[in-house]
Design an enzyme around this catalytic site. Structure first.
Site, mmCIF file in Angstrom:
data_model
loop_
_atom_site.group_PDB
_atom_site.id
_atom_site.type_symbol
_atom_site.label_atom_id
_atom_site.label_comp_id
_atom_site.label_asym_id
_atom_site.label_seq_id
_atom_site.Cartn_x
_atom_site.Cartn_y
_atom_site.Cartn_z
ATOM 1 N N SER A 144 -68.658 -11.703 45.455
ATOM 2 C CA SER A 144 -69.940 -11.808 44.559
ATOM 3 C C SER A 144 -71.087 -11.363 45.517
ATOM 4 C CB SER A 144 -70.249 -13.252 44.298
ATOM 5 O OG SER A 144 -71.584 -13.579 43.782
ATOM 6 N N TYR A 157 -69.952 -22.474 45.043
ATOM 7 C CA TYR A 157 -69.905 -21.085 44.779
ATOM 8 C C TYR A 157 -70.173 -20.178 45.789
ATOM 9 C CZ TYR A 157 -69.830 -16.858 41.646
ATOM 10 O OH TYR A 157 -69.479 -15.847 41.012
#
Length: 262
Positions: A144, A157
């Site tokens: 990401s 995350y």
């Protein structure tokens, strides 16, 4: 240099929907055999049927909880039994949970880390021996922009996505002599159900409107106020899988409309 996925045997986790499904679709369209590995076997089988009908490649559904070593190994074995090996692994399965650090339930922290990191580790561990037997392969992790950057409310995350960079680099070092490559795709905000779900959650947590979450938090730093698409991500996943040499290994590439540049 010829780049093709024809007859490559692939496992894509979390592939019954979203980014994973788009990657599987791209691979099958180029003649690959793709295992749709997902928690939801019914949905995985449905996706596999849909992609096989389109061809020219084919797909099969595999039930896989990526946090279960037993299920990961059984699913990988099923693919090898059906098609004879593994050439490509895309560790894509993931979830999102948002809270401030001091409010983050420890169980939720562990759950998210387990799906993203344990899942990537277990699927890689299961796939590598089969790749070595076939003279090489491609391991692709779904990172990401948060592999490079941080955002409020996303402690586990961001931690997990940073961790995937380290895992990819180790796999690259260990796999080099066997032709096993590892790379990380780092998308910006992609309009998936995962992101759609975050919009009202972040609006509530930050005390702002949903429109402000989209325009300021999610797309504020892009060059054109555009979401990245699942097809954008799938195209990069195709490049990483089809690239035939060790020249491209241990790398991370950001697809984010310029949100993050490095």
């Amino acid at each position: 240099m010829t780049m093709s996925m024809k007859d490559k045997i692939c496992i894509v986790t979390g592939a019954a929907s979203g980014i994973g499904k788009a990657i599987a679709t791209r691979y099958v369209a180029d003649g690959a055999k793709v295992a749709i590995a997902d928690l939801d076997l019914e949905k995985a089988n449905e996706t596999a049927r849909e992609l096989t009908e389109k061809g020219p490649g084919e797909a099969m559904g595999v039930k896989m909880d990526v946090t279960s070593e037993e299920q990961v190994n059984a699913g990988t074995d099923a693919v090898v039994k059906a098609w004879g090996g593994v050439d490509v692994l895309v560790a894509n399965a993931g979830i999102q949970i948002v809270h401030k650090v001091e409010d983050f339930p420890f169980d939720e922290w562990k759950k998210l880390l387990s799906i993203h990191l344990d899942g990537a580790f277990l699927t890689t561990k299961a796939a590598i021996p089969h790749m070595k037997k076939r003279g090489g392969g491609a391991v692709i992790y779904m990172g990401s922009v948060h592999s490079k950057e941080a955002s409020a409310l996303k402690a586990p995350y961001v931690t997990a996505k940073h961790g995937l960079l380290g895992l990819a680099r180790v796999v690259s070092k260990e796999g080099g002599e066997y032709g096993v490559r590892a790379n990380v795709i780092c998308p910006g905000f992609v309009k998936t159900p995962l992101v759609e779900k975050q919009i009202p959650e972040q609006a509530k947590d930050l005390g702002i409107s949903e429109e402000e979450v989209v325009n300021k938090i999610m797309l504020g730093d892009t060059v054109d106020q555009e979401f990245t698409t699942v097809e954008d991500v799938a195209e990069l996943a195709w490049v990483f899988a089809a690239f035939p040499t060790n020249a491209l290994t241990g790398q991370s590439v950001v697809v984010s409309h310029g949100w993050y540049m490095n």
